[in-house]
Scaffold this motif. Structure first.
Motif, PDB file in Angstrom:
ATOM      1  N   GLU A   1       1.782  -7.739  12.195  1.00  0.00           N
ATOM      2  CA  GLU A   1       1.232  -6.603  11.448  1.00  0.00           C
ATOM      3  C   GLU A   1       2.081  -5.349  11.662  1.00  0.00           C
ATOM      4  O   GLU A   1       2.291  -4.567  10.726  1.00  0.00           O
TER       5      GLU A   1
ATOM      6  N   ALA B   1       5.180  -5.720   9.583  1.00  0.00           N
ATOM      7  CA  ALA B   1       4.869  -5.516   8.169  1.00  0.00           C
ATOM      8  C   ALA B   1       4.617  -4.029   7.880  1.00  0.00           C
ATOM      9  O   ALA B   1       5.060  -3.494   6.849  1.00  0.00           O
ATOM     10  N   ARG B   2       3.932  -3.361   8.804  1.00  0.00           N
ATOM     11  CA  ARG B   2       3.648  -1.932   8.616  1.00  0.00           C
ATOM     12  C   ARG B   2       4.935  -1.116   8.649  1.00  0.00           C
ATOM     13  O   ARG B   2       5.130  -0.204   7.837  1.00  0.00           O
TER      14      ARG B   2
ATOM     15  N   ARG C   1       6.688  -1.561   5.461  1.00  0.00           N
ATOM     16  CA  ARG C   1       5.997  -0.839   4.391  1.00  0.00           C
ATOM     17  C   ARG C   1       6.281   0.662   4.474  1.00  0.00           C
ATOM     18  O   ARG C   1       6.552   1.316   3.454  1.00  0.00           O
ATOM     19  N   LEU C   2       6.238   1.225   5.685  1.00  0.00           N
ATOM     20  CA  LEU C   2       6.510   2.658   5.845  1.00  0.00           C
ATOM     21  C   LEU C   2       7.951   2.997   5.470  1.00  0.00           C
ATOM     22  O   LEU C   2       8.213   4.033   4.837  1.00  0.00           O
TER      23      LEU C   2
ATOM     24  N   ALA D   1       9.770   1.431   3.310  1.00  0.00           N
ATOM     25  CA  ALA D   1       9.876   1.368   1.850  1.00  0.00           C
ATOM     26  C   ALA D   1       9.281   2.620   1.212  1.00  0.00           C
ATOM     27  O   ALA D   1       9.823   3.162   0.230  1.00  0.00           O
ATOM     28  N   ILE D   2       8.168   3.114   1.759  1.00  0.00           N
ATOM     29  CA  ILE D   2       7.541   4.323   1.221  1.00  0.00           C
ATOM     30  C   ILE D   2       8.448   5.537   1.415  1.00  0.00           C
ATOM     31  O   ILE D   2       8.589   6.386   0.520  1.00  0.00           O
TER      32      ILE D   2
ATOM     33  N   THR E   1      -6.285   1.676  -3.166  1.00  0.00           N
ATOM     34  CA  THR E   1      -4.821   1.753  -3.121  1.00  0.00           C
ATOM     35  C   THR E   1      -4.360   3.169  -2.794  1.00  0.00           C
ATOM     36  O   THR E   1      -3.456   3.381  -1.969  1.00  0.00           O
TER      37      THR E   1
ATOM     38  N   LEU F   1      -2.224   4.370   0.536  1.00  0.00           N
ATOM     39  CA  LEU F   1      -0.946   5.083   0.470  1.00  0.00           C
ATOM     40  C   LEU F   1      -1.009   6.394   1.247  1.00  0.00           C
ATOM     41  O   LEU F   1      -0.056   6.766   1.955  1.00  0.00           O
TER      42      LEU F   1
ATOM     43  N   ASP G   1      -0.654   5.749   4.903  1.00  0.00           N
ATOM     44  CA  ASP G   1       0.744   5.505   5.273  1.00  0.00           C
ATOM     45  C   ASP G   1       1.548   6.807   5.262  1.00  0.00           C
ATOM     46  O   ASP G   1       2.407   7.034   6.126  1.00  0.00           O
TER      47      ASP G   1
END
Length: 381
Positions: free
Chosen positions: A299, A302-303, A306-307, A309-310, A335, A339, A342
């Motif tokens: 996790e 993955a986090r 994700r961060l 990518a943001i 959603t 966001l 994040d």
């Protein structure tokens, strides 16, 4: 919970005649009756027959179960092939079994009435099929079935802690013995403790051809003639009668070469079962903890991805938040809130939490009338 009862009877030594089946049909119009079996189940009402009488008259095996926690297994054995005194050595302190004499047979009746009902049911017809080999094993001199019955009393606490086990052990377990332990819900750890030691000779051990020949040669001529005559007449018990004789002789030879081991007491078996249980639970706990850490690490990876990518998407993420809010449905609100959570984490990493707080407040003010969305912002701050 509705009531459910299952009855199954099976004959091994001789098939049911047409006359037998007609009598049995009078007991139930719904039962499935074949040349070797009688099977019926009830969700209301009850069986009109007496299982004991059916066993005395026709059948060699009977299984009964009810979904309120009653489990029963009956086995009919030719008494000339069973040493009753040996059975008493297993069963003298066992409350859940009754051994009675009926003509030329012994009927072993094992009944447990306070077992926890299963949350689900396997195919009931599989149980007696799995348990049936126990009868042939007993007739062949393998008495581990009765060790398991004794073990039931150990689990129930009706055996004194210092009482010695009636056999050196029960290993290795057969499919039928395992089925018996599962059917009567025997403590699996207690069974494992008992099975760590072999029982000596068992029904599955191959018999030495040399021992067979010498055992038969030692029989008096008159007895040999009688056995051969019975064999020619189709007596199915001749082999069962001879196997214990051969096994006893083979056991004497093997035990002479094997160092003597003191029998374990009921208390020692229970203590060892507790140790097995503790070790298993510790191992399970360690596996769960290792899995928790693995999932946690996954996790986190993955986090992080994700961060990252943001962060690369920059201001477009804030516009995406607004787009999702304007969908005005639960999915869009979820959603958008995700966001924003994040974006808050990124702001904390960069030291720009003040700027994030101002932008979040502006969003809250613009959409103050969207109560369900505003509710989702509470965990964010």
């Amino acid at each position: 919970m509705s009531e459910y009862q299952y009855y199954e009877f099976r004959t091994v030594d001789r098939p049911l005649s047409e006359a037998d089946r007609r009598v049995l049909r009078d007991l139930s119009t719904r039962a499935r009756i074949t040349a070797t079996s009688f099977t019926n189940s009830y969700e209301w009402g009850d069986f009109k027959g007496d299982p004991v009488e059916l066993m005395e008259r026709w059948f060699d095996l009977h299984l009964y179960l009810a979904n309120w926690g009653t489990y029963r297994l009956m086995v009919r054995l030719p008494k000339r092939l069973v040493d009753r005194r040996r059975l008493d050595g297993f069963l003298h302190s066992v409350d859940c079994v009754d051994v009675t004499t009926s003509g030329e047979n012994l009927i072993v009746d094992i009944l447990c009435e306070e077992l926890e009902p299963e949350d689900y049911w396997d195919d009931e017809s599989d149980w007696l099929e799995a348990l049936a080999p126990l009868r042939a094993d007993v007739l062949g001199g393998d008495l581990r079935l009765f060790y398991l019955v004794w073990l039931m009393a150990v689990e129930a606490g009706s055996i004194e802690p210092d009482e010695a086990e009636p056999l050196p052990g029960i290993g290795p377990m057969t499919g039928a013995l395992d089925a018996f332990a599962r059917f009567f819900r025997l403590d699996a750890d207690l069974v494992e403790a008992a099975a760590e030691r072999p029982a000596g000779t068992t029904a599955e051990d191959p018999l030495s051809s040399d021992v067979i020949r010498r055992s038969l040669a030692d029989l008096p001529d008159r007895e040999k003639t009688m056995l051969l005559a019975r064999l020619a007449e189709g007596d199915s018990h001749v082999a069962s009668e001879l196997r214990p004789l051969v096994r006893d002789r083979q056991a004497l030879q093997t035990s002479a070469a094997r160092p003597a081991v003191a029998p374990r007491s009921a208390g020692e078996l229970r203590a060892h079962a507790d140790a097995i249980r503790e070790a298993r639970e510790r191992e399970q706990s360690e596996r769960r903890e290792a899995e928790r850490k693995r999932q946690e690490a996954e996790e986190l990876r993955a986090r992080r991805a994700r961060l990252d990518a943001i962060m690369q998407r920059g201001e477009t993420v804030w516009r995406e938040v607004e787009t999702e809010i304007e969908r005005r449905n639960a999915s869009g609100y979820d959603t958008a809130a995700g966001l924003l959570l994040d974006l808050k984490a990124i702001a904390e990493e960069r030291g720009t939490i003040g700027d994030f707080a101002r932008r979040l407040q502006a969003i809250r003010e613009r959409h103050i009338r969207k109560g369900r969305f505003i509710e989702r912002l509470k965990p964010i701050g």
